[in-house]
Design an enzyme around this catalytic site. Structure first.
Site, PDB file in Angstrom:
ATOM      1  N   GLU A  36      32.881  -7.648  23.835  1.00  0.00           N
ATOM      2  CA  GLU A  36      32.481  -8.057  22.497  1.00  0.00           C
ATOM      3  C   GLU A  36      31.205  -7.315  22.111  1.00  0.00           C
ATOM      4  O   GLU A  36      30.587  -7.628  21.104  1.00  0.00           O
ATOM      5  CB  GLU A  36      32.287  -9.572  22.423  1.00  0.00           C
ATOM      6  CG  GLU A  36      31.257 -10.118  23.371  1.00  0.00           C
ATOM      7  CD  GLU A  36      31.061 -11.603  23.167  1.00  0.00           C
ATOM      8  OE1 GLU A  36      31.449 -12.345  24.058  1.00  0.00           O
ATOM      9  OE2 GLU A  36      30.530 -12.012  22.122  1.00  0.00           O
TER      10      GLU A  36
ATOM     11  N   HIS B 198      33.822 -19.775  33.032  1.00  0.00           N
ATOM     12  CA  HIS B 198      32.977 -18.851  32.276  1.00  0.00           C
ATOM     13  C   HIS B 198      31.554 -19.405  32.333  1.00  0.00           C
ATOM     14  O   HIS B 198      31.338 -20.593  32.067  1.00  0.00           O
ATOM     15  CB  HIS B 198      33.465 -18.765  30.823  1.00  0.00           C
ATOM     16  CG  HIS B 198      32.463 -18.102  29.922  1.00  0.00           C
ATOM     17  ND1 HIS B 198      31.984 -16.846  30.175  1.00  0.00           N
ATOM     18  CD2 HIS B 198      31.825 -18.529  28.797  1.00  0.00           C
ATOM     19  CE1 HIS B 198      31.101 -16.522  29.233  1.00  0.00           C
ATOM     20  NE2 HIS B 198      30.985 -17.533  28.386  1.00  0.00           N
TER      21      HIS B 198
ATOM     22  N   CYS C 275      33.996 -13.954  24.650  1.00  0.00           N
ATOM     23  CA  CYS C 275      34.067 -13.844  26.121  1.00  0.00           C
ATOM     24  C   CYS C 275      35.486 -14.028  26.654  1.00  0.00           C
ATOM     25  O   CYS C 275      35.744 -13.773  27.832  1.00  0.00           O
ATOM     26  CB  CYS C 275      33.164 -14.877  26.770  1.00  0.00           C
ATOM     27  SG  CYS C 275      31.488 -14.833  26.188  1.00  0.00           S
TER      28      CYS C 275
HETATM   29  P1  HMG Z   1      17.390 -24.777  24.495  1.00  0.00           P
HETATM   30  O1  HMG Z   1      17.249 -25.569  23.252  1.00  0.00           O
HETATM   31  O2  HMG Z   1      16.412 -23.680  24.707  1.00  0.00           O
HETATM   32  O3  HMG Z   1      17.287 -25.647  25.792  1.00  0.00           O
HETATM   33  O4  HMG Z   1      18.879 -24.186  24.482  1.00  0.00           O
HETATM   34  P2  HMG Z   1      17.393 -27.247  26.010  1.00  0.00           P
HETATM   35  O5  HMG Z   1      16.209 -27.902  25.440  1.00  0.00           O
HETATM   36  O6  HMG Z   1      18.766 -27.728  25.593  1.00  0.00           O
HETATM   37  O7  HMG Z   1      17.252 -27.258  27.590  1.00  0.00           O
HETATM   38  C1  HMG Z   1      18.234 -26.689  28.400  1.00  0.00           C
HETATM   39  C2  HMG Z   1      18.309 -27.499  29.680  1.00  0.00           C
HETATM   40  O8  HMG Z   1      17.088 -27.300  30.410  1.00  0.00           O
HETATM   41  C3  HMG Z   1      18.429 -29.004  29.456  1.00  0.00           C
HETATM   42  O9  HMG Z   1      19.265 -29.509  30.470  1.00  0.00           O
HETATM   43  C4  HMG Z   1      17.002 -29.499  29.664  1.00  0.00           C
HETATM   44  O10 HMG Z   1      16.924 -30.851  30.069  1.00  0.00           O
HETATM   45  C5  HMG Z   1      16.550 -28.572  30.769  1.00  0.00           C
HETATM   46  P3  HMG Z   1      20.604 -30.337  30.081  1.00  0.00           P
HETATM   47  O11 HMG Z   1      20.136 -31.542  29.356  1.00  0.00           O
HETATM   48  O12 HMG Z   1      21.410 -29.434  29.182  1.00  0.00           O
HETATM   49  O13 HMG Z   1      21.236 -30.617  31.396  1.00  0.00           O
HETATM   50  N1  HMG Z   1      15.088 -28.427  30.857  1.00  0.00           N
HETATM   51  C6  HMG Z   1      14.413 -28.392  32.021  1.00  0.00           C
HETATM   52  N2  HMG Z   1      14.836 -28.484  33.300  1.00  0.00           N
HETATM   53  C7  HMG Z   1      13.875 -28.393  34.295  1.00  0.00           C
HETATM   54  N3  HMG Z   1      12.554 -28.248  34.021  1.00  0.00           N
HETATM   55  C8  HMG Z   1      12.102 -28.157  32.765  1.00  0.00           C
HETATM   56  C9  HMG Z   1      13.050 -28.229  31.691  1.00  0.00           C
HETATM   57  N4  HMG Z   1      12.960 -28.164  30.352  1.00  0.00           N
HETATM   58  C10 HMG Z   1      14.206 -28.289  29.845  1.00  0.00           C
HETATM   59  N5  HMG Z   1      10.790 -28.003  32.518  1.00  0.00           N
HETATM   60  C11 HMG Z   1      20.937 -23.187  25.091  1.00  0.00           C
HETATM   61  C12 HMG Z   1      19.732 -23.959  25.580  1.00  0.00           C
HETATM   62  C13 HMG Z   1      21.895 -22.975  26.238  1.00  0.00           C
HETATM   63  C14 HMG Z   1      21.632 -23.978  23.990  1.00  0.00           C
HETATM   64  C15 HMG Z   1      20.449 -21.808  24.549  1.00  0.00           C
HETATM   65  O14 HMG Z   1      19.965 -21.016  25.612  1.00  0.00           O
HETATM   66  C16 HMG Z   1      21.517 -21.024  23.823  1.00  0.00           C
HETATM   67  O15 HMG Z   1      21.725 -21.188  22.636  1.00  0.00           O
HETATM   68  N6  HMG Z   1      22.234 -20.117  24.546  1.00  0.00           N
HETATM   69  C17 HMG Z   1      23.288 -19.295  23.947  1.00  0.00           C
HETATM   70  C18 HMG Z   1      24.567 -20.086  23.676  1.00  0.00           C
HETATM   71  C19 HMG Z   1      25.317 -20.469  24.934  1.00  0.00           C
HETATM   72  O16 HMG Z   1      25.151 -19.871  25.985  1.00  0.00           O
HETATM   73  N7  HMG Z   1      26.245 -21.440  24.800  1.00  0.00           N
HETATM   74  C20 HMG Z   1      27.082 -21.849  25.897  1.00  0.00           C
HETATM   75  C21 HMG Z   1      28.482 -22.289  25.459  1.00  0.00           C
HETATM   76  S1  HMG Z   1      29.236 -21.077  24.375  1.00  0.00           S
HETATM   77  C22 HMG Z   1      29.805 -19.834  25.454  1.00  0.00           C
HETATM   78  O17 HMG Z   1      29.846 -20.009  26.629  1.00  0.00           O
HETATM   79  C23 HMG Z   1      30.232 -18.543  24.828  1.00  0.00           C
HETATM   80  C24 HMG Z   1      29.244 -17.405  24.955  1.00  0.00           C
HETATM   81  O18 HMG Z   1      29.238 -16.896  26.271  1.00  0.00           O
HETATM   82  C25 HMG Z   1      29.578 -16.287  23.961  1.00  0.00           C
HETATM   83  C26 HMG Z   1      30.988 -15.818  23.828  1.00  0.00           C
HETATM   84  O19 HMG Z   1      31.984 -16.457  24.068  1.00  0.00           O
HETATM   85  O20 HMG Z   1      31.105 -14.727  23.328  1.00  0.00           O
HETATM   86  C27 HMG Z   1      27.806 -17.818  24.632  1.00  0.00           C
END
Ligand code: HMG
Length: 392
Positions: free
Chosen positions: A88, A242, A120
């Site tokens: 992609e 994935h 993906c």
């Molecule tokens: P965010 O807002 O930065 O993070 O976004 P958060 O506040 O949701 O925190 C993430 C996790 O870290 C949470 O854990 C927190 O509790 C924890 P969870 O509640 O989820 O279990 N956390 C901590 N842990 C330990 N010590 C600390 C601490 N602070 C917080 N101090 C997000 C995270 C993944 C949403 C962001 O990085 C993002 O938008 N990423 C890109 C999108 C993505 O990867 N989505 C996944 C599903 S879609 C997919 O897989 C397709 C894709 O590969 C693309 C495609 O298909 O082409 C993306």
């Protein structure tokens, strides 16, 4: 086999695979410090330690060609009649990465070449397409390349989930690694959770929505697998997912356990995450890097059935299953993969940011600096066309 060469019933799947890493790597502890974030959010919260960063003379084509050349050096090219390139983050809107790799590898003109896209998920779509081709004529083999460079904006919440890498797979009859079952579970739904418009070099994402869209695709694909008569959860030794970030696989397994009432082995999650923790998100390649890690780190898989869940935003999901073949362990390949990850050259956050913002247009001729030591490199742009060369 019939007189016209069509298959009756044959086991088809992955004969061999090979992973290529980028030249550079960024330690996510350094990124956390630069962004004023607790490093544990990255290492424990999202489950990533490092992310691959491409050098100025690397892209999905050079990564894919490098993985494929090492794979074909082992397997040979007899029977190879198709190259499928899943990505992609392709380098051209018209010409496929497959046809460039075809040229770099010196494959004969009697090999078809094409690129596939659905975020993906395209890697799994390419594998299924390949299986269809081999089912028609089991003497044919298909080279599938899944290669991506994941890019989000600097300082965005997606930033620590970038990465780079490629996996090349040879799909063949009577495979040596994994025989993929004919039945799979599929799911499609039009969702704007993650996408990249034609005029943007970085992906746009709704993080929360993307996780719920992933969950819907996982459970939808699982239910379809059951409706098609596929194996139940008790028949699976492990599931590889994935992994845009490895904590996503932990969440996915929790969703699946709650949905099925089963309990899949949590140790397999760690085994399947060994490479993705260090690569970051490799989009189409992520699931196959997870499979490579599971095969390299889980003993006793021979004769056992595993699941493979592919998710692509936008959205498409598929739950495949297959039986790991006896003698699947490849200690030499595992050591080479570890070395490829260990030997990546670290960059500082400032160097990573400079590489991230360095974009080449097609309106002037450019020669890229020689950096990568991989078998192939992106040499630059001439009269608007991207040029690739062997490094040796
Ligand atoms: P965010 O807002 O930065 O993070 O976004 P958060 O506040 O949701 O925190 C993430 C996790 O870290 C949470 O854990 C927190 O509790 C924890 P969870 O509640 O989820 O279990 N956390 C901590 N842990 C330990 N010590 C600390 C601490 N602070 C917080 N101090 C997000 C995270 C993944 C949403 C962001 O990085 C993002 O938008 N990423 C890109 C999108 C993505 O990867 N989505 C996944 C599903 S879609 C997919 O897989 C397709 C894709 O590969 C693309 C495609 O298909 O082409 C993306």
């Amino acid at each position: 086999m019939t007189s016209t060469g069509e298959s009756t019933s044959t086991s088809i799947g992955i004969e061999d695979l090979e992973l290529a890493a980028s030249h550079h790597v960024l330690d996510l502890g350094a990124l956390a410090e630069a962004r004023g974030v607790d490093p544990a959010k990255y290492t424990r919260g999202i489950g990533l330690d490092e992310m691959g960063v491409v050098a100025a003379d690397e892209d999905v084509v050079s990564l894919g060609a490098s993985a494929a050349s090492r794979l074909l050096a082992r397997t040979g090219t007899e029977g190879l009649r198709t190259v499928l390139f899943a990505t992609e983050s392709g380098v051209d809107q018209s010409k496929s990465g497959a046809v460039i790799v075809h040229g770099l590898l010196g494959l004969p003109s009697s090999v078809r070449s094409v690129e596939l896209k659905q975020a993906c998920y395209a890697g799994a779509a390419a594998v299924q397409t390949a299986i269809g081709i081999v089912a028609r004529r089991p003497q044919e083999k298909v080279l599938v390349i899944a290669a991506d460079v994941a890019r989000y904006g600097l300082g965005t919440s997606g930033e620590p989930t970038q990465g780079a890498g490629a996996v090349a797979l040879l799909i063949a009859a009577d495979p040596a690694l994994l025989a993929i079952d004919p039945v799979s579970g599929v799911y499609s739904a039009d969702v704007d959770d993650f996408w990249r418009p034609n005029d943007s070099t970085t992906a746009l994402v709704n993080g929360r929505l993307s996780i719920s869209a992933y969950k819907n695709a996982l459970l939808g694909a699982w239910d379809d697998l059951q409706a098609q008569g596929g194996p139940g959860v008790d028949e699976l030794d492990a599931v590889v997912y994935h992994q845009p970030f490895t904590k996503m696989a932990v969440k996915a397994q929790r969703f699946l356990d709650q949905h099925t009432g089963g309990r899949l082995d949590p140790e397999a999650l760690e085994q399947g995450a060994v490479y993705d923790r260090r690569l970051g998100n490799t989009y189409t390649a992520s699931l196959w890097a997870g499979l490579a890690a599971l095969l390299d780190h889980r003993d006793g898989l021979g004769g056992r059935r595993i699941g493979l869940f592919s998710y692509g935003s936008g959205s498409a999901g598929e739950m495949l299953t297959g039986t790991v073949q006896p003698g699947y362990a490849r200690p030499e390949r595992a050591a080479a993969t570890r070395a490829a990850l260990d030997e990546r050259v670290p960059v500082t956050v400032a160097e990573y940011e400079e590489l991230h913002e360095r974009l080449l247009g097609s309106d002037e001729d450019v020669e890229t600096p020689r950096v990568t030591t991989a078998p192939f490199r992106f040499a630059g742009v001439q009269e608007g066309a991207r040029k690739y060369v062997a490094t040796a």
